[in-house]
Scaffold this motif. Sequence first.
Motif, PDB file in Angstrom:
ATOM      1  N   PHE A   8      -7.471   7.030   1.136  1.00  0.00           N
ATOM      2  CA  PHE A   8      -7.473   5.566   1.111  1.00  0.00           C
ATOM      3  C   PHE A   8      -8.222   5.056  -0.139  1.00  0.00           C
ATOM      4  O   PHE A   8      -7.745   4.176  -0.852  1.00  0.00           O
ATOM      5  N   VAL A   9      -9.380   5.647  -0.392  1.00  0.00           N
ATOM      6  CA  VAL A   9     -10.199   5.193  -1.524  1.00  0.00           C
ATOM      7  C   VAL A   9      -9.433   5.397  -2.839  1.00  0.00           C
ATOM      8  O   VAL A   9      -9.367   4.506  -3.695  1.00  0.00           O
ATOM      9  N   ILE A  10      -8.784   6.567  -2.962  1.00  0.00           N
ATOM     10  CA  ILE A  10      -8.014   6.852  -4.190  1.00  0.00           C
ATOM     11  C   ILE A  10      -6.850   5.863  -4.319  1.00  0.00           C
ATOM     12  O   ILE A  10      -6.599   5.295  -5.374  1.00  0.00           O
ATOM     13  N   ASN A  11      -6.141   5.651  -3.208  1.00  0.00           N
ATOM     14  CA  ASN A  11      -4.990   4.737  -3.229  1.00  0.00           C
ATOM     15  C   ASN A  11      -5.398   3.330  -3.620  1.00  0.00           C
ATOM     16  O   ASN A  11      -4.717   2.665  -4.390  1.00  0.00           O
ATOM     17  N   MET A  12      -6.500   2.848  -3.043  1.00  0.00           N
ATOM     18  CA  MET A  12      -6.917   1.471  -3.312  1.00  0.00           C
ATOM     19  C   MET A  12      -7.194   1.280  -4.805  1.00  0.00           C
ATOM     20  O   MET A  12      -6.800   0.277  -5.394  1.00  0.00           O
ATOM     21  N   ARG A  13      -7.816   2.297  -5.403  1.00  0.00           N
ATOM     22  CA  ARG A  13      -8.116   2.193  -6.841  1.00  0.00           C
ATOM     23  C   ARG A  13      -6.819   2.106  -7.640  1.00  0.00           C
ATOM     24  O   ARG A  13      -6.651   1.284  -8.525  1.00  0.00           O
ATOM     25  N   HIS A  35       0.839  -1.197   0.000  1.00  0.00           N
ATOM     26  CA  HIS A  35       0.000   0.000   0.000  1.00  0.00           C
ATOM     27  C   HIS A  35       0.876   1.251   0.000  1.00  0.00           C
ATOM     28  O   HIS A  35       1.245   1.766   1.062  1.00  0.00           O
ATOM     29  N   TYR A  36       1.236   1.711  -1.171  1.00  0.00           N
ATOM     30  CA  TYR A  36       1.995   2.957  -1.350  1.00  0.00           C
ATOM     31  C   TYR A  36       1.187   3.897  -2.216  1.00  0.00           C
ATOM     32  O   TYR A  36       0.304   3.462  -2.959  1.00  0.00           O
ATOM     33  N   SER A  37       1.547   5.178  -2.169  1.00  0.00           N
ATOM     34  CA  SER A  37       0.795   6.124  -2.987  1.00  0.00           C
ATOM     35  C   SER A  37       1.592   6.615  -4.189  1.00  0.00           C
ATOM     36  O   SER A  37       1.160   7.534  -4.863  1.00  0.00           O
ATOM     37  N   ASN A  38       2.782   6.036  -4.448  1.00  0.00           N
ATOM     38  CA  ASN A  38       3.459   6.396  -5.697  1.00  0.00           C
ATOM     39  C   ASN A  38       3.793   5.117  -6.473  1.00  0.00           C
ATOM     40  O   ASN A  38       4.055   4.064  -5.889  1.00  0.00           O
ATOM     41  N   GLU A  39       3.775   5.264  -7.792  1.00  0.00           N
ATOM     42  CA  GLU A  39       3.872   4.086  -8.664  1.00  0.00           C
ATOM     43  C   GLU A  39       5.207   3.366  -8.527  1.00  0.00           C
ATOM     44  O   GLU A  39       5.251   2.134  -8.506  1.00  0.00           O
ATOM     45  N   VAL A  40       6.299   4.124  -8.404  1.00  0.00           N
ATOM     46  CA  VAL A  40       7.602   3.449  -8.377  1.00  0.00           C
ATOM     47  C   VAL A  40       7.706   2.523  -7.165  1.00  0.00           C
ATOM     48  O   VAL A  40       8.195   1.397  -7.269  1.00  0.00           O
ATOM     49  N   SER A  41       7.216   2.966  -6.001  1.00  0.00           N
ATOM     50  CA  SER A  41       7.296   2.109  -4.811  1.00  0.00           C
ATOM     51  C   SER A  41       6.412   0.880  -4.964  1.00  0.00           C
ATOM     52  O   SER A  41       6.793  -0.223  -4.541  1.00  0.00           O
ATOM     53  N   VAL A  42       5.235   1.063  -5.556  1.00  0.00           N
ATOM     54  CA  VAL A  42       4.336  -0.093  -5.747  1.00  0.00           C
ATOM     55  C   VAL A  42       5.004  -1.115  -6.660  1.00  0.00           C
ATOM     56  O   VAL A  42       5.044  -2.316  -6.361  1.00  0.00           O
ATOM     57  N   ASP A  88      11.430  13.712   0.706  1.00  0.00           N
ATOM     58  CA  ASP A  88      10.110  13.183   0.330  1.00  0.00           C
ATOM     59  C   ASP A  88       9.906  11.736   0.806  1.00  0.00           C
ATOM     60  O   ASP A  88       8.998  11.050   0.354  1.00  0.00           O
ATOM     61  N   TRP A  89      10.769  11.265   1.689  1.00  0.00           N
ATOM     62  CA  TRP A  89      10.639   9.940   2.297  1.00  0.00           C
ATOM     63  C   TRP A  89      10.756   8.808   1.282  1.00  0.00           C
ATOM     64  O   TRP A  89      10.184   7.727   1.479  1.00  0.00           O
ATOM     65  N   ASN A  90      11.488   9.048   0.203  1.00  0.00           N
ATOM     66  CA  ASN A  90      11.766   7.961  -0.737  1.00  0.00           C
ATOM     67  C   ASN A  90      13.253   7.951  -1.032  1.00  0.00           C
ATOM     68  O   ASN A  90      13.916   8.994  -0.967  1.00  0.00           O
ATOM     69  N   MET A  91      13.781   6.786  -1.381  1.00  0.00           N
ATOM     70  CA  MET A  91      15.226   6.659  -1.576  1.00  0.00           C
ATOM     71  C   MET A  91      15.729   7.476  -2.758  1.00  0.00           C
ATOM     72  O   MET A  91      14.972   7.833  -3.650  1.00  0.00           O
ATOM     73  N   ILE A  92      17.016   7.749  -2.745  1.00  0.00           N
ATOM     74  CA  ILE A  92      17.701   8.286  -3.920  1.00  0.00           C
ATOM     75  C   ILE A  92      18.487   7.111  -4.523  1.00  0.00           C
ATOM     76  O   ILE A  92      19.356   6.536  -3.861  1.00  0.00           O
ATOM     77  N   THR A 140      10.445  17.968  -8.455  1.00  0.00           N
ATOM     78  CA  THR A 140       9.650  16.827  -8.924  1.00  0.00           C
ATOM     79  C   THR A 140       9.710  15.717  -7.874  1.00  0.00           C
ATOM     80  O   THR A 140       9.862  14.536  -8.204  1.00  0.00           O
ATOM     81  N   THR A 141       9.619  16.125  -6.630  1.00  0.00           N
ATOM     82  CA  THR A 141       9.664  15.150  -5.540  1.00  0.00           C
ATOM     83  C   THR A 141       8.424  14.251  -5.610  1.00  0.00           C
ATOM     84  O   THR A 141       7.393  14.625  -6.166  1.00  0.00           O
ATOM     85  N   LEU A 142       8.546  13.085  -5.005  1.00  0.00           N
ATOM     86  CA  LEU A 142       7.415  12.150  -4.992  1.00  0.00           C
ATOM     87  C   LEU A 142       6.396  12.598  -3.943  1.00  0.00           C
ATOM     88  O   LEU A 142       6.771  13.039  -2.858  1.00  0.00           O
ATOM     89  N   GLN A 143       5.153  12.474  -4.285  1.00  0.00           N
ATOM     90  CA  GLN A 143       4.085  12.869  -3.363  1.00  0.00           C
ATOM     91  C   GLN A 143       3.644  11.661  -2.544  1.00  0.00           C
ATOM     92  O   GLN A 143       3.693  10.533  -3.026  1.00  0.00           O
ATOM     93  N   SER A 144       3.250  11.927  -1.299  1.00  0.00           N
ATOM     94  CA  SER A 144       2.808  10.818  -0.469  1.00  0.00           C
ATOM     95  C   SER A 144       1.463  11.154   0.152  1.00  0.00           C
ATOM     96  O   SER A 144       1.240  12.270   0.622  1.00  0.00           O
ATOM     97  N   THR A 145       0.558  10.194   0.126  1.00  0.00           N
ATOM     98  CA  THR A 145      -0.803  10.451   0.589  1.00  0.00           C
ATOM     99  C   THR A 145      -0.878  10.622   2.101  1.00  0.00           C
ATOM    100  O   THR A 145      -1.530  11.530   2.601  1.00  0.00           O
TER     101      THR A 145
END
Length: 391
Positions: free
Chosen positions: A100-105, A54-61, A319-323, A380-385
């Motif tokens: 949550f609803v947006i993320n699940m979709r 359950h992530y809100s950005n495509e690369v992590s998923v 942005d709480w994602n790796m470099i 262009t940082t990654l956004q997090s829900t």
Amino acid sequence: MRSTADAVIIGGGCIGVSTLYYLAKLGMNNVVLLEKASLASGSTGDSAAIVRQHYSNEVSVRLVMKSIEILRSFPEEFGTEVFNSIGWIFLVPPSAQSSFVINMRRLQKLGVRTWEISPQEVVLEHISGLVLDDISKVAYEPDSGYADPHSTVLGFANMARHLGAEIRVNTPATGIIMSRNKITGVKTNDGQISTSRVINAAGPWAQEIAKWVGLDLPLEVSREQEMMLRISPNRPSLQRSVSNMVDQTYFRPTRDPSTILVGVGHPKKNELVNPDSYNTHADNTFLEDVSNRISRRIPDFSESEIISSWAGLYTITPDWNMIIDKVQDIKDFYLAVGGSGHSFKLSPAIGQCLAELVVYGEALTVDITSLRAGRFDDNTTLQSTYGGNRG
Ligand SMILES: Cc1cc2nc3c(=O)[nH]c(=O)nc-3n(C[C@H](O)[C@H](O)[C@H](O)COP(=O)(O)OP(=O)(O)OC[C@H]3O[C@@H](n4cnc5c(N)ncnc54)[C@H](O)[C@@H]3O)c2cc1C
């Protein structure tokens, strides 16, 4: 120790060893990994190692989906079982309902096997005795769970050695030798290695390594506490990994059915520390606070006994994602830094992608360009829900 290598990896945590393995698998096996202490002695060894998608950005998923595939293949590929796919439950408060609803979709569209279940179903089928107050939404992921970080690291390390790579424990890198913008070698406490390529996978110490070549990375190091509880023998054992956004806790079973591992999730204040001098023991206030939160949510757990506790380190990017990137101004210097409290589960795929970046000039398994270092300069940082390491 080899005196010449095609690449030197600094850091023997989950990121460094998975990269080492995939480099060797792609045919680049004259590689030396330097670890200043023992393998998995940094953030990796302290990790809860919960695996969820359950992530809100495509690369992590995409990275976690690939990582689950790799973790599942451990028995055949590495001869050891490291992954417990017992399922993951996400408890969501009313304030996060619409995200949550947006993320699940989005997750379902990307192919993650996840669906919403009712709070009543959670109690009946997943976590008996759970108090349902304030729980607005619940997600279930049957393919997620948790892994053993030590065995995962050892699995990658053993196979990398088998393929010809060299691992040096108790061998700190102490400097990088440069000729203008080119790397020519790495200094260690036990001599030098000639190499033109370095991968910085030093976790909480990544900033120190970067400074050797004049780079200033946007990283902060934060102290994170966890504890292990022995639950009462009268209470059924916990069956799922759980992220509880309602009380800001996470918990999961261990291989011993009588114990659970518990920590605190976001939102919370970061406690910035020096990785060389921080308190590795959990505070009494933390132990009391987390025990209370857990017992309120699952009253049967109020009988539990604290059997161990510790504090480890998150290495956090803005942005709480790796470099994950090849540095622009220094030839063949790679960054795999900023695990940000959730990158154990991404590390198998990150190692594979980074090895491809080194060998082929681009990652083929997952497009990781959104993890490039320049994102903090060009906005262009990654956004997090949800914020923090919840993604
Ligand atoms: C308490 C806690 C809970 C967590 N829970 C989860 C979770 O549930 N799920 C999840 O996916 N992630 C979780 N994480 C995050 C995850 O553990 C990290 O993102 C991941 O382990 C980072 O791995 P790494 O290889 O980058 O760093 P590390 O594991 O820290 O490895 C870096 C290594 O580099 C070595 N090193 C440093 N400097 C040098 C040098 N000069 N020379 C040689 N070696 C050097 C260090 O000794 C260290 O072993 C958690 C982390 C913590 C602390």
